[in-house]
Structure formats: C-alpha cells, structure tokens
Design a protein around this motif. Structure first.
Motif, PDB file in Angstrom:
ATOM      1  N   SER A 145      15.023  -7.208  -7.928  1.00 58.99           N
ATOM      2  CA  SER A 145      14.575  -5.870  -7.530  1.00 58.99           C
ATOM      3  C   SER A 145      13.277  -5.484  -8.221  1.00 58.99           C
ATOM      4  O   SER A 145      12.498  -4.694  -7.698  1.00 58.99           O
ATOM      5  N   SER A 146      13.027  -6.036  -9.422  1.00 56.62           N
ATOM      6  CA  SER A 146      11.772  -5.798 -10.141  1.00 56.62           C
ATOM      7  C   SER A 146      11.527  -6.964 -11.084  1.00 56.62           C
ATOM      8  O   SER A 146      12.412  -7.792 -11.318  1.00 56.62           O
ATOM      9  N   PRO A 185       6.943  -5.577  -3.353  1.00 50.07           N
ATOM     10  CA  PRO A 185       7.972  -6.445  -2.773  1.00 50.07           C
ATOM     11  C   PRO A 185       7.321  -7.567  -1.963  1.00 50.07           C
ATOM     12  O   PRO A 185       6.255  -7.379  -1.379  1.00 50.07           O
ATOM     13  N   GLY A 186       7.969  -8.719  -1.955  1.00 57.70           N
ATOM     14  CA  GLY A 186       7.451  -9.847  -1.196  1.00 57.70           C
ATOM     15  C   GLY A 186       7.729 -11.159  -1.896  1.00 57.70           C
ATOM     16  O   GLY A 186       8.457 -11.222  -2.886  1.00 57.70           O
ATOM     17  N   VAL A 190      10.696 -10.528  -4.468  1.00 60.23           N
ATOM     18  CA  VAL A 190      10.964  -9.196  -5.013  1.00 60.23           C
ATOM     19  C   VAL A 190      11.423  -8.354  -3.830  1.00 60.23           C
ATOM     20  O   VAL A 190      10.719  -8.253  -2.820  1.00 60.23           O
ATOM     21  N   LYS A 191      12.646  -7.776  -3.961  1.00 65.25           N
ATOM     22  CA  LYS A 191      13.221  -6.955  -2.879  1.00 65.25           C
ATOM     23  C   LYS A 191      12.607  -5.561  -2.888  1.00 65.25           C
ATOM     24  O   LYS A 191      12.076  -5.115  -3.894  1.00 65.25           O
ATOM     25  N   GLY A 192      12.723  -4.867  -1.742  1.00 60.34           N
ATOM     26  CA  GLY A 192      12.257  -3.492  -1.644  1.00 60.34           C
ATOM     27  C   GLY A 192      11.335  -3.325  -0.481  1.00 60.34           C
ATOM     28  O   GLY A 192      11.008  -4.270   0.240  1.00 60.34           O
ATOM     29  N   SER A 193      10.882  -2.091  -0.286  1.00 56.89           N
ATOM     30  CA  SER A 193       9.937  -1.824   0.799  1.00 56.89           C
ATOM     31  C   SER A 193       8.528  -1.789   0.230  1.00 56.89           C
ATOM     32  O   SER A 193       8.305  -1.341  -0.890  1.00 56.89           O
ATOM     33  N   ALA A 233       1.919  -0.032  -4.534  1.00 57.36           N
ATOM     34  CA  ALA A 233       2.358  -1.314  -5.091  1.00 57.36           C
ATOM     35  C   ALA A 233       1.510  -2.451  -4.559  1.00 57.36           C
ATOM     36  O   ALA A 233       1.248  -3.411  -5.262  1.00 57.36           O
ATOM     37  N   SER A 234       1.051  -2.357  -3.291  1.00 58.90           N
ATOM     38  CA  SER A 234       0.233  -3.424  -2.720  1.00 58.90           C
ATOM     39  C   SER A 234      -1.100  -3.533  -3.437  1.00 58.90           C
ATOM     40  O   SER A 234      -1.650  -4.614  -3.586  1.00 58.90           O
ATOM     41  N   ALA A 235      -1.646  -2.402  -3.873  1.00 55.65           N
ATOM     42  CA  ALA A 235      -2.938  -2.418  -4.553  1.00 55.65           C
ATOM     43  C   ALA A 235      -2.874  -3.137  -5.882  1.00 55.65           C
ATOM     44  O   ALA A 235      -3.857  -3.695  -6.347  1.00 55.65           O
TER      45      ALA A 235
END
Length: 190
Positions: free
Chosen positions: A44-45, A94-95, A119-122, A127-129
């Motif tokens: 998850s993290s 996540p990804g 990594v789970k999640g939306s 977070a993408s940055a």
C-alpha cells in the motif's frame, strides 16, 4: 626418431591435467535471501527498501524505477552485515516498480538482480509528480563508481597464470635440453 626428455614430458602432462580438469565454477556466491518489498508483492506504501543476503556484502547499489523507467529518489544505501537498506525520499504513486540492486558478495564477485512489485491505490496528480526524475543526481548514483566491473565468465585467472608458468618452464627445459644435445652426440661419436 627423437624422444622428448622427461622434464618436457612432465610439463606437457601438467598442462594436459590443467586443461582436462579445469576449476569448477563458484557455486558459493552469496544470494538475495529476502527483500522488502518481496518479488511481485503488492504494497500500500513504501518508505524503505530492505535487502537481506546470505552473507555480508560490500559496495551496495540500489535503484528504484517506475513502470516508465523513471528513477525514484532513494537515500544512499546503508549496509549492516548481510542487510542493505535504502529509504524512499518521497511519496510514490500507485503502479508498477522495479528495484534494481547490485552488491559485491563475500567471495569478491559482483551479484545483481531485480525485484518487481506494485504499489496499490489510485493514481493522484500530486503523487504522479513525485515520480518525475529530477535533474539533480541522487546519492545512489555516486555509489555506482565504487562497484568494480563484473568479472568475465570463463577460466579463472589463476589457471591462465599456471599455464603461462608451465609454458615458461617447458620452454626453459626445452632450450637447455637442446643446447646439451649436440654435446651428447659428440661424446657418443668418440
């Protein structure tokens, strides 16, 4: 027909033994015993990467890449016996990710590998940055110069040295024997 003297035959036999029974490959290289995150795990993290080997290692090098191949910032790897730890310096989106590692095992040979995980999640824009690579080199990149180049596969250097020594000894014996041969022929002629 001339026969070879015993020392030359001995040197030739020793060369044949070296070539017939080469050294066996090293099966005792250290291996990765455990990792956190584990291979193909879904977490998850991620705040820290921990790699544990079967023995103490040296010169750790750890890199974290996202699915696009962008490097994610890590702290300089810390070494504690057989365990290497590197902290993730920021939040990760996540990804899919891959940990690439390389260490020098206790027998002096470099070993390396990769550990894919997710990594789970939306996915969020903030977070993408954080996964965008920076232009500033990370501390991990500086440790790459400390890792020696991989040893080439094949015959170990000590065998080549032994063979070279045998060739030199054989050449010295052959030269000495050839210099004595005319003296013996003159003695037999008298």
């Amino acid at each position: 027909m001339a026969f070879l003297p015993r020392p030359v035959l001995g040197a030739a036999l020793a060369c044949a033994v070296f070539l017939t029974f080469p050294a066996s490959p090293a099966y005792a290289h250290d291996t990765l015993k455990r990792s956190s995150p584990a291979k193909d795990a879904q977490v998850s993290s991620l705040e820290e990467i921990e790699l544990e080997y079967t023995a103490s290692v040296k010169f750790p090098f750890v890199v974290l890449h996202d699915a696009a191949g962008n490097e994610v910032g890590l702290s300089r790897p810390r070494l504690s016996g057989p365990t290497v730890t590197a902290e993730v310096t920021g939040p990760i989106a996540p990804g899919a990710y891959t940990i690439a590692w390389r260490v020098v095992s206790s027998d002096g040979h470099p070993i390396e590998g990769e550990i894919p995980f997710r990594v789970k999640g939306s996915r969020s824009p903030a977070a993408s940055a954080s996964s965008v690579p920076s232009t500033e080199p990370s501390a991990v990149e500086f440790t790459a110069t400390a890792v020696p180049p991989a040893a080439p596969a094949g015959v170990p250097v000590w065998i080549w040295g032994g063979l070279a020594g045998l060739v030199v000894v054989g050449a010295v014996v052959a030269i000495r024997t050839s210099r004595r041969a005319p003296d013996r022929e003159d003695a037999d002629a008298d």
